[in-house]
Design an enzyme around this catalytic site. Sequence first.
Site, PDB file in Angstrom:
ATOM      1  N   LYS A  48       0.538  -1.075  -0.352  1.00 28.56           N
ATOM      2  CA  LYS A  48       0.009   0.030   0.312  1.00 28.56           C
ATOM      3  C   LYS A  48       0.521   1.570   0.074  1.00 28.56           C
ATOM      4  CE  LYS A  48      -4.326  -1.713   2.329  1.00 28.56           C
ATOM      5  NZ  LYS A  48      -4.757  -1.776   3.682  1.00 28.56           N
ATOM      6  N   ASP A  78      -9.824   2.993   2.373  1.00 26.88           N
ATOM      7  CA  ASP A  78     -10.299   2.141   3.964  1.00 26.88           C
ATOM      8  C   ASP A  78     -10.411   3.417   4.681  1.00 26.88           C
ATOM      9  OD1 ASP A  78      -8.773  -0.413   3.703  1.00 26.88           O
ATOM     10  OD2 ASP A  78      -6.360   0.580   3.745  1.00 26.88           O
TER      11      ASP A  78
END
Length: 281
Positions: free
Chosen positions: A71, A108
């Site tokens: 990420k 997220d």
Amino acid sequence: MPITGHAKTAGVVGWPVDHSRSPLLHAYWLARYGVDGAYVPLPVHPDNLATALRALPLLGFRGVNVTVPHKEAAIALCDTVDAQARRIGAVNTLAFDETGRIRGWNTDAPGFMANLGAGISGFDARRGPAVVLGAGGAARAVCAALVDAETPELRLLNRTIAKAERLAGDIGGPIRAMAWAETAAAEALAGAALLVNTTSLGMQGQPALDLDLSALPVEAVVTDIVYSPLETELLRRARSRGNPCVDGLGMLLHQAVGGFEAWFGVRPAVDGALRQAVLTG
Ligand code: ATR
């Protein structure tokens, strides 16, 4: 559902990637909305991330999710990144345009807020101080989400204080980094309106999360981003003393919405049937 030569393709890039539940949940949505498309696991070693990401648009992929450990590295490979993802320092969703340019963002943070909103009717981060446990990648998204939702104060507890201080500097807003000692924990929990565990503590196979909840008001919302087990020991203890609780599975489901919509052109619903499909899959 069978796919044709016109199928839209997406997937999840991780190393390892076999633990990911994303293929299961996207497969559920593809079938439910009758989309001619596929979403596949893509195991990519960290040494090959740049090559693999540049190749995916050439293979016709619409985009991908990016998971552990990519990420942070993926953000540097994007041609455009939105402001929230830049502050978080990580992207988890990529979309490719016709020329192969990579747009990255982070779902997220909105996924975390959507899960709280779905679990607690009228949830409002402005109501009172939030306590966040942990200062890793997940905490960065949670803290950015809460700061952007105008939490008045965010008390960030982490074993390694330097990491919490760095997070506070990067994200900005009313974040106070605190060492995770017993006294600091009681001070942090006093008067809090929200408690979030972003550490791996309490996850199956990991050490327990040892936190005395007695200073936490019983009205405070408690949520855990760990979803295996679904009811963590933290949630069980919080629920038994009367705190409203939200489990972490919903965050996984809600964070997937943005990617599915971008790649497949349908904004999918997060509901009980999806939850059941992912739990039993
Ligand atoms: P993720 O991307 O899932 O957030 P991470 O970046 O590895 O994972 O972060 C893990 C978090 O859990 C960190 O806040 C870590 O604390 P440190 O910064 O001190 O390492 C926390 N954590 C993991 N194991 C822990 C333990 N045994 N006790 C306390 N905190 C722990």
